[in-house]
Structure formats: structure tokens, C-alpha cells
Write an enzyme that holds these catalytic residues in place. Sequence first.
Site, PDB file in Angstrom:
ATOM      1  N   GLU A  55       0.891  -1.159   0.000  1.00 17.82           N
ATOM      2  CA  GLU A  55       0.000   0.000   0.000  1.00 17.82           C
ATOM      3  C   GLU A  55       0.930   1.209   0.000  1.00 17.82           C
ATOM      4  O   GLU A  55       1.685   1.423   0.937  1.00 17.82           O
ATOM      5  CB  GLU A  55      -0.845  -0.052   1.273  1.00 17.82           C
ATOM      6  CG  GLU A  55      -1.994   0.905   1.317  1.00 17.82           C
ATOM      7  CD  GLU A  55      -2.698   0.841   2.680  1.00 17.82           C
ATOM      8  OE1 GLU A  55      -2.800  -0.245   3.277  1.00 17.82           O
ATOM      9  OE2 GLU A  55      -3.120   1.902   3.144  1.00 17.82           O
ATOM     10  N   ASP A  66      -5.062  10.210   9.521  1.00 22.99           N
ATOM     11  CA  ASP A  66      -3.756   9.715   9.940  1.00 22.99           C
ATOM     12  C   ASP A  66      -3.296  10.289  11.268  1.00 22.99           C
ATOM     13  O   ASP A  66      -3.512  11.459  11.573  1.00 22.99           O
ATOM     14  CB  ASP A  66      -2.712  10.027   8.867  1.00 22.99           C
ATOM     15  CG  ASP A  66      -2.865   9.109   7.661  1.00 22.99           C
ATOM     16  OD1 ASP A  66      -2.839   7.882   7.870  1.00 22.99           O
ATOM     17  OD2 ASP A  66      -3.034   9.614   6.537  1.00 22.99           O
ATOM     18  N   TYR A 180     -11.275  -3.451   3.802  1.00 21.32           N
ATOM     19  CA  TYR A 180     -10.347  -2.944   4.808  1.00 21.32           C
ATOM     20  C   TYR A 180     -11.112  -2.730   6.115  1.00 21.32           C
ATOM     21  O   TYR A 180     -11.902  -1.799   6.232  1.00 21.32           O
ATOM     22  CB  TYR A 180      -9.735  -1.633   4.312  1.00 21.32           C
ATOM     23  CG  TYR A 180      -8.518  -1.141   5.081  1.00 21.32           C
ATOM     24  CD1 TYR A 180      -8.476  -1.114   6.464  1.00 21.32           C
ATOM     25  CD2 TYR A 180      -7.403  -0.683   4.386  1.00 21.32           C
ATOM     26  CE1 TYR A 180      -7.356  -0.654   7.140  1.00 21.32           C
ATOM     27  CE2 TYR A 180      -6.278  -0.207   5.052  1.00 21.32           C
ATOM     28  CZ  TYR A 180      -6.265  -0.202   6.428  1.00 21.32           C
ATOM     29  OH  TYR A 180      -5.153   0.271   7.092  1.00 21.32           O
TER      30      TYR A 180
END
Lengths: 270, 411
Positions: A55, A66, A180
Site C-alpha cells: 500500500e 492519519d 479494509y
Amino acid sequence: MNPSAGVDRFSKTFADLRARSRKALVIYLMAGDPDPAYTERLVPQLETAGADIIELGFPFSDPVADGPVIQAASQRALHQFTGIGEYLDLVRRLRDTCGIPLVLMTYYNIIFRYGERAFARHAREAGLDGTIIPDLPLDEAGDWRAVCDAEGLAAIFLEAPNTPPDQAQAIAGASRGFVYLVSLKGVTGAEKGFGSNLEERVQRLRSHCDTPLIVGFGISTPERAREFGAMTDGVVVGSAMVHAIHRAGGDGERAAVELVQAMRAAMDGH
Amino acid sequence: MRAQAEQKVGRTGYYGKYGGQFVPETLIAPLRELTAVFEEARSDPDFWKELRGYLEDYAGRPSPLYHARRLSEKMGGARIYLKREDLNHTGSHKINNTIGQALLARRMGKPRLIAETGAGMHGVAAATVAAMFGMECVVFMGTKDIERQSPNVYRMKMLGAEVRGVTSGSATLKDAMNEALRDWVATVDDTFYVIGSVAGPHPYPLMVKEFQKVIGEELHEQALAKIGKLPDLLIACVGGGSNAMGIFAHFLPMAEVAMRGVEAAGEGLETGHHSASITAGEPGVLHGSKTYLLQEPSGQIKEAHSIAAGLDYPGVGPEHSYLHDSGRVTYVSVTDAEAVAACFELARLEGILPAVESAHAIADAMRVAPDMTPDQVIVINLSGRGDKDLHTLRDYAPEKFGIVAGTSEER
């Protein structure tokens, strides 16, 4: 165009893994951290060391999903690219030697500005296999899914600990390549708040879909990779990898290879 | 009229092609829950009754409509009125929204509020209602803004809030919002995110508009009572755009009322150092919605610049993007220098120190008023008071304070 690429490359990867009773080890790197040539050298080494999928992050100025580690990597890499076209050039060079799926992770504005249709086409031409866009949830992704399906590019969607079951099924049904599963309520690299409901989520999704289920966020140690890998079809190691490389400075490549090997060994039960 | 206004939203949470919910999946379920709770409260007369009670007894509404006679005379054209949101408790329009959202938080049983703030006015308003309702409050604020808006930082701390400095990016409002979103992703179970503008993912742009539109509703009645007619022109500054939406929303269906939204041109549009997202930006996606943004051709977000911390933001609420494209509202810009000049003009002509944000609207009114006639009425939304800006103004224009430039020496 290589017919075994894009969505098909994921199918092949997961079929091989199943045949060997192995779980997928997905390794996240920030492209261009510290520069694109470094990334170009590192990816083949990680493939050799046992990574099943790479990734490859593309930096964005405002990475809201993040945590501090990937935010810092994003800042370091931001000025290494004038645009995502240069990232696709890097993917094209990697593709020459790299046989495993390459997945882009970035934020939606990058793709929106480029133009969704043009981006999907250019991404596939460069040899990219899939995309993860954390700020593009399923309900906003109608156009993006359509252009990805047309190009054979895998649009991968995220499912969260608090996603209601019916929505989780819709996400799993729409996701290509893999689904995911976000391990926790939080940002990447978080150390606390792991949902105790992962096993239950996996079981619920399994009964409706056979797309591989990969879990990520906060998987920082080989032990955790083994534990979470055992419940799913594989794990994503991101912040721990970015941190290990950055901390090791000039020894970053070796640190990255060793971390992949340690994760691999733990997941394979050695 | 109402049906038509609602219809244009079209797809849930969209204004034309702008808006949406571009957030991590972890926030989708909480946003849906919030939408449901808001819709339920919105149609509950008891909710509005309670909100009105707080607005009157706590915030001090209605805010006055004041005829700025000396300013009008000096401009020699239209009659200029000020909608005095600066006279609300906490010193700006922000309290209208934070009371509304705190009532929703209470309804949802969430004991912790988080907020982002630029100038600190929204942070103070959030900290204030948290104190009043006995809730915990954390305010995210860029370290650059902490420095230039220190009086508001002390106010928030005195009110019992924690002020968390944000050093990433440009260390201003955009980065504070990033950090608030990251906190919220991890704390959604017990935390209510009080967004201060008509920005962010649905339902925030709609919800904040509903809580702010009391400004325009009051103005309608006041204008009929005091002036005997509707205003001809409304002028408000636009950062995210909540005070502008607050004064515009009620009048949007009334074609005879013109509207101007004033963005921050900073050091000048040509310098690239500005915050004029609509005037000089392109559509994109940031902080949960599709809207006009300051960005590179690559899609990276540019840093904004404005002397006004509350306007120093590279985006704008999505409905403003829609109102720009549709032509219903005219969006213009005013430089730092023009805004500072307007601060002094209003102080010396009317005895009112405006927030440097609101001074952008005053500066624009000073441009257009002379070309209008005395039978025409301009209403400026004076969205906040200027006490917080004294340091900024002193540093920007030391000579106006009798200070020798480059020193702290007073003449």
C-alpha cells in the site's frame, strides 16, 4: 494491458495465499519518504522479504485519518512530488519488476482534482491495482466505483467498528480486491481503543461475502499481526513500518526488511 | 417558499453539487445519528422554545439594529445599519450556534464537547456553553492563532476549557479542524463535535445555518419596525461563512434583498497571500465537504492568509459555493489594509470597535454606499467585537496608536 493485473491480481494473490494456508501481509509505505528513489529501491526488497501487497501512500496536505507518524511522513514527502502524475511514474517503474498488488492510499481531493476518469485510466496504465481513499465513504463513491470497475481498478472501502451491520454488508459488497476493516475507532497508528468486536464483525461479513477481509490500524507488533491475522485474511502494517524506517535513518531499508520478516514469521507461525 | 428552499438541497446534504459527507467511515454512523437527532429536535417545538429561552436570557437576544448615522453621512449615499451581533454574550454571533449544538449534545447524552477555533470567538462560545451546561470542553487552536488571539485563549481557560495547541501545517484554523476531526474519530462515543461554521460534513452546514438564521429573522422584523422596509443590501464577512449565512438565509427567497459576502483578500489577491476561497479558488474536497478551496493544481491545499484569524481558512461553507454559482449572492474581497482602516473608521465615527473579521464587511459597505441613494438601506452584520484584536492592530498600524514603528515606545 496485462489481464492478470488490477482486480485480478488480488484474486491471484489471495488464491496463492489460501493454497499455502497463509495470511496476507500488507505493508504501507509513504511514497517519496524521504524521496521517490528510496521507495523504488525499497519495494522490491519488501516483496522478497515476504510482503504480499504494498500500500503506497501519496502525501496530502491535510491527512485527517492519519496519526502523528504518517502525518510526519506526509509532510516529509509532500515536496517530493509536484503532482500525482509523478507518483504514477514511480508505480510504472516498480511495476517492471514487482509482481504483487500495488495499492494507492491518498485523500479524495487529489483524485477529484486530477479528474476521476482520467486518474483511473492513467493509474491502470501505470500498473496500479487498487485504491484506498479514507475520506471517500461508500455513499460518496458512486462515480469513483463506476470508473474503477470500468478500468478493472480495485476500489477498496473501509469498514469501521461502529459501522452498522447492514452498511457493513454494503461496503463489503462494493469493495474490490479486499475489504479494509479498521481495527479501532481512531486514526492510523493509534495504540489504544481496539474494538473487541473484530471477530464478530468478521463472522457477520463472512456469511455474506467472500471478498478477503484485511484488518489495519494500530498493528504495530508481530504478536498483534499474528493475533489479528488469525481472525481475518490478513493485516496492514503502516505506522509501525513508517516509524521503523524513519527511526533507523541510513539503516532504514534493513529495518524495513527485518520488520517484514518478523511480521511474516509471526503470522506464519514460525 | 420553504419547500423550494429545501428542494435545492436535493441529494441529502448537498447544495447543488456542493456539500456531502467526505469523512472517514468511523464518522459516518455518528453523523447519521446526529442528523436524526437534529431533525427530530428541529421539528420539536419544545426544543426551539428552550433554545429561544437561552438566546434571550443568556445570550441577550435580540441583538440591536443600529443606524450608523455618522458613517452613513460620511459615505454620503445609502443609509448604513449595523446588526449588532457583537453585543451578544461572548462578543459575537457564535453563541447562537453553540447553545443550539450544546442542547443537541445534551439530548444525545454526550458529556464532552470539542471545537476548533481560529480567532477564538467560537472557542470562547463553546467553552461558555460547556461551563453553563456542566460539560467538559477541549478547544483545538493553531499555535499561530494562540499567539495572535491570546485574550481569547485566557478567556477559554478561565471558563474551564482545555486549549490544545495545533502545530501542524500552517498552525491556523484549517489545522485546528484537522485535529478536532482526528480527536472525534477516536472519541465519538462520548464526544460531540461543535463545528463553528456552516462548513464540515452534513448535517453541520444545515444545522449551523438553522441555529444562525435567527439573525436574519430578527432583522426582518426590526427593519420593518424601524425603517419601514426590507433592507436593500446585506453585507457580511465570509470565512467559513456562518455569520453571513445567519443574516442571509431568511432573506434568500426575497429577490429584492441583495447580498454581498466579503472574503479576506489578505495582502492582495495578486500576492497569493489571501483567504478568498470563492473569489480565487477552485472546487475541491476538504473537511467533509465539496466546496471552493484554495489549492494547488495538484490538489494539495494551500495555506490561507488573513490578518483576521477567523477568516484565515482555505475553504468556505458549501452553501456559499452554491450561492456563488447561482449568482444569488455576490462574493467580493477586502484586503488586510482596507479592513484595518475600516476598524478605525468605525471606532472613530461610531464609537464601536469591530472585530477585524467584521471590519471586512464594513470596508465593503464603505466602497458601495457612496454609489447608492439615501432611500436605500445597507445592513452590515457586525458579527463580533474587536477587543481581541488590539494587539494585532497595534502591530499592524503602530502609528495609529502613537507608537514609533519597530519599538514599544509611545510618543
